[in-house]
Design an enzyme around this catalytic site. Structure first.
Site, mmCIF file in Angstrom:
data_model
loop_
_atom_site.group_PDB
_atom_site.id
_atom_site.type_symbol
_atom_site.label_atom_id
_atom_site.label_comp_id
_atom_site.label_asym_id
_atom_site.label_seq_id
_atom_site.Cartn_x
_atom_site.Cartn_y
_atom_site.Cartn_z
ATOM 1 C CB CYS A 31 6.297 -6.707 -22.981
ATOM 2 S SG CYS A 31 6.269 -7.724 -21.498
ATOM 3 C CB CYS A 71 -1.486 2.925 -31.689
ATOM 4 S SG CYS A 71 -2.059 2.255 -33.247
ATOM 5 C CB CYS A 105 6.505 -12.795 -21.020
ATOM 6 S SG CYS A 105 6.008 -11.109 -20.593
ATOM 7 C CB CYS A 121 2.999 -9.608 -22.983
ATOM 8 S SG CYS A 121 4.356 -10.053 -24.079
ATOM 9 C CB CYS A 165 9.265 -10.811 -22.850
ATOM 10 S SG CYS A 165 7.990 -10.124 -23.919
HETATM 11 ZN ZN LIG Z 1 6.136 -9.779 -22.530
#
Ligand SMILES: [Zn+2]
Length: 181
Positions: free
Chosen positions: A138, A161, A93, A90, A141
């Protein structure tokens, strides 16, 4: 059987189906861990951090994708053509979200995967277009990553995607970046 025994039996019967899930959670110890302290476990604790607090830690484009659910233009991300072994984390985070082993060329112009890292993604229904789509983000976060469709390759048939700008790529052999909280 008196009333109390009957009640205990009933409680045991009702509780039994949940035992495997509960023991897994306690085995990892993740439930007791502070937010973001562990990434190896499948139990990710959601950060209690407002979206605006990420503003100065990601690029303006990444912020738009991650926290305003924008979509980058297709074929705009170099990660679409990234073919090296490694991990996609990510961009906010740094939680690992995808492994290169599950990346494939979907031809759509967005980085595409057949599956995410188990337990590191959350999903919700999205009605921004005429038809409903499944948005995913995610799990740590809450940053928006992309949409998942059911027209991917076998055996799972999933196509995750992703906005490339919402990810960072870490080639195999390099240490993963520390998690940000
Ligand atoms: Zn994250």
């Amino acid at each position: 059987m008196n009333r109390r025994n009957a009640l205990q039996t009933l409680t045991t019967l009702v509780a039994l189906p949940w035992l495997p899930a509960c023991s897994r959670a306690s085995d990892t110890g993740a439930a007791a861990a502070p937010a973001g302290a562990k990434t190896a476990s499948s139990k990710i604790v959601r950060l209690n951090r407002p979206a605006a607090a990420w503003w100065d830690q990601v690029s303006p484009a990444a912020y738009r994708m991650l926290f305003e659910e924008d979509t980058e233009p297709s074929f705009s991300s170099p990660l679409d053509k990234e073919k090296r072994d490694g991990t996609f984390v990510c961009a906010a985070c740094h939680l690992p979200l995808f492994d290169s082993a599950h990346k494939f060329d979907s031809g759509t112009g967005w980085p595409s995967f057949t599956r995410p890292v188990a337990g590191h993604i959350g999903t919700k229904k999205d009605f921004k277009l005429v038809w409903p789509r499944t948005e995913y983000h995610c799990a740590r976060c809450g940053g928006h990553q992309g949409h998942v469709f059911d027209d991917g390759p076998p055996p799972r048939g999933e196509r995750w995607c992703n906005n490339g700008v919402a990810l960072a790529f870490v080639p195999k052999g390099q240490p993963l970046p520390a998690l940000r909280s």
